[in-house]
Scaffold this active site. Structure first.
Site, short mmCIF file in Angstrom:
data_model
loop_
_atom_site.label_atom_id
_atom_site.label_comp_id
_atom_site.label_asym_id
_atom_site.label_seq_id
_atom_site.Cartn_x
_atom_site.Cartn_y
_atom_site.Cartn_z
N ASP A 256 0.82 -1.22 0.00
CA ASP A 256 0.00 0.00 0.00
C ASP A 256 0.85 1.27 0.00
O ASP A 256 0.53 2.24 0.67
CB ASP A 256 -0.97 -0.01 1.19
CG ASP A 256 -2.08 1.03 1.05
OD1 ASP A 256 -2.26 1.55 -0.06
OD2 ASP A 256 -2.73 1.34 2.06
N ARG B 246 6.51 7.43 -0.67
CA ARG B 246 5.99 6.70 0.49
C ARG B 246 6.81 5.45 0.80
O ARG B 246 6.87 4.99 1.94
CB ARG B 246 4.53 6.32 0.20
CG ARG B 246 3.74 5.73 1.33
CD ARG B 246 2.27 5.87 1.02
NE ARG B 246 1.42 5.00 1.80
CZ ARG B 246 0.09 5.06 1.79
NH1 ARG B 246 -0.52 5.94 1.02
NH2 ARG B 246 -0.63 4.24 2.53
#
Length: 410
Positions: A282, A309
């Protein structure tokens, strides 16, 4: 009455007393040359006014400020115009939302508005793009972008580019097929749509096994940047679906977890760079891309920088997408590094399992939607960082439209 033509946004850096677009300027620098607040006097700052929100919840808006008027969004789908000097509300628009509203995998948030000419634009949680008169808040047009019943939402601030309003979509945990849209600023008619998940016959389709592309994810839920000279929009994409079990979606899963360079006139994809192929953690690549002109290894380059991220920092050539540099900026335990083309070299035993696998960073990432900034004065890139690991779990998932499609968790 606000008058913000496209040419004024292009020169936004020349107006430090205003904030004309989501990241301050098209280059997404979030830099101010104002000098009244210094390290010596910052401790003496005191509030002049406080504006109270009407509803509890996440407050993630970046105010747009034009000639003394501040435009903000409030949860769940509200736009308010405030007197920037006093905090007095000048007008408010609130869109009525359906009682069965779906927000799968995220809160009831909105990150802000765009302004172009004398019109304010914002997206709603039930996936509409709305144009409001900047002076009165009256609705000028209201366009349905997608169907909320299938998990589509808009939480992103639009980006006004030339005569178009560019908007992204949320819903990566609902198994949507992501896209980036542009709408005519005057009429609300859709000018183009770029699907972030390729269909049969399109480049990149071969990176999806079977029919997994239909629920491929790739949402576009954070505002991008724009280069007026190249006429390219830079926009990040989110995770593939389902999040934590990639067995049924064998391949790199383009164009998820990628940066897309998109022609602003046609919506055609000019180049892409995928940060995390076949993501199972994710690690959306929806972080804000920052455009910088700088020397790289002694050569002047026009680059796009991203603190991803996945815990790696990247520099890419913004005309071609060429990988120039990559390095970890936070603790990560999933890759031994990046190869010469910027592709991660995965470490073994880092994928989610039924028993749980400890990996850094967590699914919240080394950074997330909160904005970076770049200072031309220091030539430094600033980014909020969190160092946190998580146990990643894998499970089975059957896709059902309008339901959570994660196949695991942390």
């Amino acid at each position: 009455n606000a008058q913000v033509p496209y040419e004024r946004i292009v020169k936004a850096a020349a107006e430090p007393g205003n904030w004309l677009t989501y990241s301050g300027n098209y280059q997404a620098h979030r830099y101010s040359p104002l000098r009244e607040i210094t390290a010596a006097n910052v401790a003496g700052l005191k509030p002049l006014w406080v504006y109270q929100l009407g509803e509890k919840g996440g407050f993630e808006t970046s105010p747009v400020v034009v000639d003394g008027i501040m435009y903000i969004t409030e949860p769940p789908s509200i736009v308010s115009a405030l007197d920037a000097g006093t905090g007095r509300r000048l007008w408010m628009y609130q869109r009525p939302l359906p009682k069965d509203l779906k927000t799968l995998g995220f809160g009831r948030v909105n990150r802000g508005v765009a302004i172009l000419g004398d019109t304010v634009y914002f997206g709603t949680l039930d996936s509409h793009l709305v144009a409001l008169d900047a002076k009165s808040g009256a609705v000028r047009w209201d366009t349905a972008v997608a169907d909320n019943k299938t998990g589509h939402c808009i939480t992103v601030a639009p980006l006004a580019v030339r005569d178009k309003i560019v908007i992204g979509i949320s819903g990566g945990e609902a198994g949507i097929r992501g896209f980036l849209d542009a709408y005519d600023a005057k009429t609300g008619k859709r000018a183009w749509r770029l699907w972030t998940i390729p269909a049969p016959g399109e480049p990149g389709f071969e990176t999806w096994a079977g029919e997994s592309w239909k629920t491929g994810g790739g949402p576009t839920w954070v505002t991008g940047a724009y280069d007026p000279e190249l006429n390219l929009i830079y926009w990040g994409t989110g995770n593939p679906g389902p999040d934590w079990n990639g067995d049924a979606r064998g391949g790199d899963n383009l164009y998820t977890c990628s940066l897309l360079a998109v022609d602003a006139d046609s919506g055609k994809l000019r180049w892409h760079f995928q940060f995390t192929p076949h993501d199972v953690h994710d690690w959306d690549a929806t972080e804000i891309p920052v455009l910088i002109d700088m020397d790289v290894r002694g050569q002047a380059r026009k680059v796009v920088a991203m603190a991803n991220r996945n815990a790696f920092f990247y520099l890419l050539d913004r005309a071609t997408g060429e990988f120039l540099l990559g390095a970890p900026y936070a603790k990560q335990t999933w890759a031994k590094g990046l190869d010469e083309k910027g592709r991660p070299m995965h470490l073994p035993n880092t994928a989610p399992t039924e028993e749980g696998t400890l990996v850094y960073p967590s699914l919240q990432g080394a950074t997330n939607w909160f904005s970076p900034s770049y200072s031309p004065a220091t030539n430094l890139f600033y980014v909020p960082v969190r160092e946190m690991g998580a146990y990643y779990y894998k499970s089975e998932a059957d896709f059902k439209p309008g339901t959570f499609f994660g196949a695991g968790g942390e």
